[in-house]
Structures are given as C-alpha cells and as structure tokens.
Design a protein around this motif. Structure first.
Motif, short mmCIF file in Angstrom:
data_model
loop_
_atom_site.label_atom_id
_atom_site.label_comp_id
_atom_site.label_asym_id
_atom_site.label_seq_id
_atom_site.Cartn_x
_atom_site.Cartn_y
_atom_site.Cartn_z
N GLY A 6 0.80 -1.23 0.00
CA GLY A 6 0.00 0.00 0.00
C GLY A 6 0.83 1.27 0.00
N VAL A 7 0.11 2.39 -0.03
CA VAL A 7 0.71 3.72 0.00
C VAL A 7 0.21 4.40 1.27
CG1 VAL A 7 0.73 5.97 -1.15
CG2 VAL A 7 0.72 3.87 -2.52
N ILE A 8 1.14 4.93 2.06
CA ILE A 8 0.75 5.58 3.31
C ILE A 8 0.31 7.00 2.98
CG2 ILE A 8 1.59 6.39 5.57
CD1 ILE A 8 4.11 4.47 4.89
N THR A 9 -0.89 7.40 3.44
CA THR A 9 -1.20 8.82 3.38
C THR A 9 -1.43 9.28 4.81
OG1 THR A 9 -2.45 10.59 2.31
CG2 THR A 9 -3.70 8.58 2.82
N SER A 10 -0.56 10.14 5.30
CA SER A 10 -0.56 10.51 6.71
C SER A 10 -1.40 11.75 6.92
CB SER A 10 0.87 10.73 7.20
OG SER A 10 1.54 11.65 6.37
N ASP A 48 7.74 3.12 -7.70
CA ASP A 48 6.32 3.28 -7.37
C ASP A 48 6.16 4.24 -6.20
OD1 ASP A 48 5.49 1.46 -9.28
OD2 ASP A 48 5.67 -0.25 -7.92
N ILE A 49 4.98 4.85 -6.13
CA ILE A 49 4.71 5.74 -5.00
C ILE A 49 4.50 4.92 -3.74
CG2 ILE A 49 2.98 7.36 -4.08
CD1 ILE A 49 2.58 8.02 -7.12
N CYS A 50 5.06 5.36 -2.63
CA CYS A 50 4.86 4.63 -1.37
C CYS A 50 4.32 5.54 -0.28
CB CYS A 50 6.16 3.98 -0.92
SG CYS A 50 7.38 5.12 -0.25
N PHE A 51 4.46 6.85 -0.48
CA PHE A 51 4.06 7.77 0.58
C PHE A 51 3.38 8.96 -0.07
CE2 PHE A 51 5.83 10.50 4.35
CZ PHE A 51 4.69 10.25 5.08
#
Ligand code: ATP
Ligand code: MG
Length: 544
Positions: free
Chosen positions: A102-106, A191-194
């Motif tokens: 997944g990608v973290i969105t904080s 790839d985007i991770c954050f």
C-alpha cells in the motif's frame, strides 16, 4: 570559479559524494539490517513506556500487513490513511502498509472532520488507521464525503473502543495469520509509497507523491559521513532519538521513522506535547539526537525547566521546517552549556524532505549548509535567470529526492517545475561562494514596502532578540502611502513589561527605514502549525 561547487553556468553542485541508491522498496531498505539489532528497542512511548523491540516491530507489522491484504482487501498501490499522534505503534502501522503493497497517506491527528474528508477523498484511501478516541471525527468525515471505508484503531489503554472497529493490536498479534500472501506484493522502487500532504501554510495542502526511491535516496543522502548525525548501532551503543516532531509530517516521517529504523536507533515517541514532559523525556531517555523545529529551540533556550542537566546527553541537534536566527540558537546553546553539534537542515514535503544540511562541526548556525549528495541547486531571479554567490533569489532543486509531482493537480505541477525539470521551492535564499545556503523567507510572504522586499522572518528574529520578548510574528498589511507595511504580533515573557514604542525603537535602530516596524500588537500566543511554522495566513485572516 575558484570553488568547485559553483559551475560555470552558476549551478551549485553538492560538495558531498554522489549517493548510491539501492534498487529496493522502502520496506526492504528499512529492514535490511534487522539481524544486527533484533533485541534493541525500536520505539517506545515517552508517557507509558509501552514499546517494541526491532524483532517485535518486524513481526507485528508483517502480520498487520498480511491481514490488511486478506481481511481488508488492500491491493498493490492502494492508499491507506494513518491518522495517529506520535505513538510507538506508528512506525509499525506505516511499515505494515508498505509491506502490504500500500501507499501511506498521513493525516494530521488534529484535523477536523472537514479537513479529514478532503484528504480521504483526494487520496482515495481504502482504509484508515486511528485511535479509538478519533473514531467519531472519522465517522463524521466519512458521512460528509459520502464514502465508507473500514476504520482500524490502535488500542493503547483501557479507553473503550467504539463498536464495529477492528483493532491493530489484534490484527498484528494474531498468530494464525498467513504471511505467505505478502509474497504476492509487487512493488518497484519507482512506485509511490508515501502520499503526505504539504503543511498548508500558504494555501490548501497539496498531495505529494513520493516514491520508495525518493525516500531511500534521502536516507542515503543524510548517511554521508560528513553530514550524518547518528552513530552506528553496535553491541555497546544505540542512539536515543527524541520523537517530538509529528510523525505525519515528512520531516519526522523520513528523518525520524524510516531513517532511524534503518540504522537501528531507539525512537522515543511523545504522543502529546507538553513542555515539561518534553524536557523530562530528553533527560530520562538520555536523548543524544534531537531533531526539532524553531518553536522547540526557543522553548529549550527559555523555559525555566530547561537546564544543563536536561541536555546532558545531547550531542547533536538539527533544526528545520522554518527560519531560525543565530541568536535563537545561541540562547539554547547557552542553556545546554556543553559542546553541542548544532546544525540546520532545509527541506520540503516535495523533496522527501532534505535538500541542504550543515556539515558536522559547522558553526554557521543561521545557515542551512550546502546541498546534500547528488543534489543541485540554482538561485534564480524572477525570470529564472541564474544568480551567483551572495545574490538573493528563489532556490530551485534537482535531485533523486524530488517528488514525481502533486496528486491530481496539473496546475500546481505546472507551476512547481521549470520546463527543464527543476523544482521551484518558492523560498528566497542566498548561497555563498562555498554553496552554503541561508534561507530568507517564503517568496509569497515577502512584504512589499514601496517596492522594497522585506522578509518577515528577519524582523521576527530581531524582535526575539529583545530581552522581554518571548515570540513574534510579522505580516504585511495594506498601507496608504507605502503599499504595504510590516505589522508585528509579539508575545512578552511572563512578568516582563515593555511598550510598543520601546520595541519599535529596538528594531528600527537596527534596520533600514523601509523595514521599520511601527505597528505592534501584543498577543498571548503566535499561531503555529504542528510542524512548527508560523501561520501568518491565520494572523492575516484575524487582523486584516
Ligand atoms: P504549503 O506548501 O502547503 O504551503 P509548507 O510549505 O509549509 O506548506 P512543508 O513542505 O511542510 O509545507 O514546508 C516546507 C517549507 O518550510 C519550505 O518551503 C520553507 O519555506 C520552510 N523551511 C523548511 N526548512 C527550513 C529552514 N531550515 N529554514 C527556513 N525555512 C525552512
Ligand atoms: Mg510548500
């Protein structure tokens, strides 16, 4: 030119070695040396002492990851929102999301339902991890957004958990979890991770797409022996790092969580900021590395509970996030009394974050050092023409830590990059002959007095030099004959008295006439963001 950091074309090259960026996911990068420190403490709560060893952190976050995929159907590239304060579980949640592909969105844990729904919609989050106490805010935000995603709570005390909420604790401790599903994860380093959101200091927060490679590059850039603040974790030594900056913000996410986990340090998480607890934690946990922002430097240099003993073990201090003057640093160093390696870093959410950092032993406290490895800078005028040493202009960046772009925001992307791919920071800076950068202020916040540009940060630091001033903020307000004029908001120290006139004279005696501050209002506090930036926008809304 004599000095090699400036090229013939007036580009500033890094004086440090180019970085080698391993072709890994951030998840594999962070855990690659795990077998060197499995028994060491990874993270611990400053309030309760609850925490995890590295081995536990690895195991629990992997089980959480496997359950994210099986029970919550998280697939490669899905966003998962994290809305948590600084708790020791935060890095486990974040690394678990990465392990699940997944990608973290904080999300800022103090956001209102309205602010939360905006980020949930924009990031298309498929689940959200939070505290039981914040569930009502999230439910309200889901109602506003008319979306329905699962909520997972991290239980850290006996407070009741609202019904229908899954628990991180159960998901991560379930020994029947089948971790083999993680073998299906396909993530590449590009790839985007954050997907953090910028602080929203100058407008609405923008979603910033950072890849595994962006963040790994930035970790490697701050590993250069000349700039590194940490020490190697060995059988006899482990760094103790203060986790006071909010983990949801890029500064703490990369520099405190991902980087410090990759080198096996102990991260002390402070869930709720309180000056006394913060200072006591530094002493109790024998903090040797302190990553802070200006309000904390001011506090450490002026609070009655901050003594020589508080900072006994502190060896390195790094400031970032907002402008800080040398005099502010001096006050802190005088309190600490012993030799401290103090440096400033400069960065943005868009650059993962570090762009420049002072080298070891640098005594130029007001500067933010030269560009980190593999990073090039330009200082340009309004026509994007390169300026030379000691000329002030906008700072542009090129390097492996620069974001791919803003999420779904073509207009902002167009404005953020030049045609030849340089990232425009929107900050005004000057570089000396050695490529050492000093940040003046944000271009957008310069005050224009009769055509002259006045950086508010300069006046703020002068005001703070007055013995009766605790804090100050300056904004530009419309003025009949000058176009704009500086207006100051000042917080006096407890028990101190001083008139507006005395303060004006104090500042005006030190600056050119066009920078004079003749409009001062005393206030109880200065509005600041969680990451420590003065919210001048809020002052403008309130007073103009
Ligand atoms: P937004 O872009 O949404 O308005 P923001 O710019 O405050 O918010 P961040 O990415 O958190 O969001 O902050 C980056 C900014 O912080 C930089 O552009 C710069 O203005 C400021 N900054 C960071 N480090 C320093 C530093 N050492 N000295 C001065 N300013 C700094
Ligand atoms: Mg910004």
């Amino acid at each position: 030119r004599e000095n090699s950091v400036w090229t013939q074309d007036r580009v500033i090259k890094s004086p440090f070695k180019d970085v080698e960026i391993p072709n890994l996911t951030l998840y594999d990068y962070v855990w690659q040396n795990l077998d060197r420190w499995p028994e060491r403490t990874a993270s611990v709560c400053a309030e309760t002492g609850r925490g995890y060893t590295y081995e536990q952190a690895f195991k629990l976050s992997n089980r959480f990851a496997a359950n994210l995929r099986t029970k919550f159907k998280i697939c490669d590239g899905d966003s998962v929102a994290v809305m948590l304060p600084n708790i020791p579980d935060y890095p486990l949640v974040a690394l678990g999301i990465l392990a699940a592909g997944g990608v973290i969105t904080s999300i800022n844990p103090n956001y209102t339902a309205h602010e939360v729904q905006r980020q949930l919609k924009m990031s298309e989050a498929k689940a959200i991890v939070t505290l039981p106490e914040t569930v009502p805010v999230i439910r309200e935000s889901l109602n506003i957004a008319k979306i329905n995603i699962p909520i997972i709570a991290v239980k850290r005390n006996d407070n009741p958990v609202p019904e229908g909420i899954a628990l991180f604790n159960e998901l991560s401790e379930d020994i029947h979890t089948d971790n083999s599903v993680l073998k299906q994860v396909r993530r590449q380093t590009n790839d985007i991770c954050f997907l953090p959101y910028s602080s929203g200091t100058t407008g609405l927060p923008k979603g910033v797409e950072l890849s595994h490679r962006n963040i790994i590059a930035n970790c490697e850039q701050i590993n250069d022996p000349i700039v590194a603040m940490h020490n190697e974790t060995t059988s006899t030594h482990q760094d103790s790092v203060m986790g006071v900056l909010p983990f949801f913000h890029i500064y703490a996410a990369t520099v405190l969580m991902f980087h410090k986990f990759s080198i096996g340090a102990k991260l002390v998480a402070l869930p709720k900021f309180q000056p006394e607890t913060f200072l006591k934690t530094i002493e109790k946990h024998k903090t040797n590395i302190l990553m802070v922002a200006p309000p904390l430097i001011l506090l450490m240099g002026s609070h009655s509970a901050a003594t020589e003993k508080t900072f006994e073990h502190v060896k390195s201090v790094c400031n970032g996030a907002a402008p800080l003057a040398a005099s502010d640093v001096e006050r802190f160093l005088q309190t600490a009394k012993h030799e401290i390696d103090f440096r400033q870093g400069y960065g943005l959410t868009e650059t993962s974050p570090t762009v420049t950092i002072g080298p070891k032993g640098s005594k130029q406290h007001a500067t933010t050092g030269p560009p980190v490895g593999s990073t090039e800078l330009r200082i340009v005028d309004i026509n994007l023409k390169n300026l030379g040493p000691n000329e002030t202009g906008e700072i542009l960046v090129r390097g492996p830590q620069v974001m791919r772009g803003y999420r779904d925001n073509p207009q902002a992307n167009k404005e953020a990059f030049t045609e030849d791919g340089w990232f425009r920071t929107g900050d005004l800076a000057v570089a000396d002959e050695n490529g050492i950068i000093t940040i003046a202020d944000r271009l957008k916040e310069l005050i224009k007095v009769k055509g002259f540009q006045v950086p508010p940060a300069e006046l703020e630091s002068l005001l703070r030099e007055h013995p009766s001033v605790n804090d100050a903020a300056v904004i530009g307000v419309p003025h009949q004959s000058k176009g704009e004029a500086p207006k100051a908001f000042v917080v006096l120290k407890d028990g101190h008295k001083c008139t507006e006139r005395q303060l004006s004279e104090f500042v005006n005696s030190k600056v050119a006439t066009y920078k004079h501050v003749d409009d001062i209002t005393f206030v109880d506090s200065i509005p600041k963001s969680a990451a420590g930036k003065i919210l001048r926008r809020v002052l403008k809304d309130q007073y103009c």
